[in-house]
Motif scaffolding. Sequence first.
Motif, PDB file in Angstrom:
ATOM      1  N   SER A   1      30.534 -18.457   9.815  1.00  0.00           N
ATOM      2  CA  SER A   1      30.046 -18.605  11.175  1.00  0.00           C
ATOM      3  C   SER A   1      31.247 -18.939  12.066  1.00  0.00           C
TER       4      SER A   1
ATOM      5  N   ALA B   1      29.306 -20.979  17.350  1.00  0.00           N
ATOM      6  CA  ALA B   1      27.861 -21.040  17.128  1.00  0.00           C
ATOM      7  C   ALA B   1      27.271 -22.291  17.737  1.00  0.00           C
TER       8      ALA B   1
ATOM      9  N   LYS C   1      26.934 -15.799  15.901  1.00  0.00           N
ATOM     10  CA  LYS C   1      27.398 -16.857  15.009  1.00  0.00           C
ATOM     11  C   LYS C   1      26.329 -17.935  14.830  1.00  0.00           C
TER      12      LYS C   1
ATOM     13  N   ASN D   1      24.010 -16.749  12.241  1.00  0.00           N
ATOM     14  CA  ASN D   1      24.513 -16.991  10.890  1.00  0.00           C
ATOM     15  C   ASN D   1      24.065 -18.354  10.375  1.00  0.00           C
TER      16      ASN D   1
ATOM     17  N   SER E   1      27.090 -22.300   5.351  1.00  0.00           N
ATOM     18  CA  SER E   1      27.932 -21.675   6.374  1.00  0.00           C
ATOM     19  C   SER E   1      29.219 -22.463   6.507  1.00  0.00           C
TER      20      SER E   1
END
Length: 264
Positions: free
Chosen positions: A141, A145, A159, A162, A182
């Motif tokens: 990621s 994010a 992201k 993810n 992640s």
Amino acid sequence: MHISLSGKTALVTGSTQGIGYAIAKGLAQAGAKVFVNGRDEEKTSDAAEQLSQSVDGAGVLLPVAADVGTAEGCKDLVEKTGSVDILVNNVGIFGPEDFFEVEDATWETFLEVNVMSGVRLSRAYLPAMKDKGWGRVVFLSSESAVNIPGEMVHYGVTKAANLATSRGLAKVMAGTGVTVNSVLPGPTLTEGVRTMLADEIDENTSFEEAAAEMARRDRPSTIIRRAATPEEVANMVVYVASEQASATTGAALRVEGGIVESII
């Protein structure tokens, strides 16, 4: 701590350069047999050959050229590799662009490459991991994010997806011996960042210096005050892919130099 991945097979998507290559190398150094993946057959073969020469006792490092940004490419990759013990969904694209200038086609491309590649490959590989009672899936990621960048809203959205996908899949795999996590890098010394900073690099300013300045300028909350190396990101991935990380799942593991303003 000695990490051994001997007897394990790993696939790292987008592993011909940058963070992906560093991850593939780190996994190989730990003893895993690694499938190197890229879109271009020659570049993928060259990267696998480079790994073979640079990692003592790495065994066979197999190049598998396939465009995982498409459903057909993911299917082709799965058919060529068979089952794997470790899946690293690393492939990704990024680039700053005015939100009002980003067309639907660009959004769709980012979603296909950054999100759907991991969705499709996880769907394909997780059942065999579950049957085996052991497996590792890692999504690359980004700190973007959490800190959605105004200059790359489309990237930040993918992201964040993810993170949601990995957390959900960790719950799907609950109690099976398979973990899903992640890893969130921040600014990293990759070829993509070098391209972004091309105009700022000259005889008086190195790539590392330009990247450090970018990190301090664009991510002022950075604590390390520089960009990370691909190897620093890869170290986290190798750990979370190991037996030693068996109690870590559903986690968002940060390698972003303290940019994210949160204590958890």
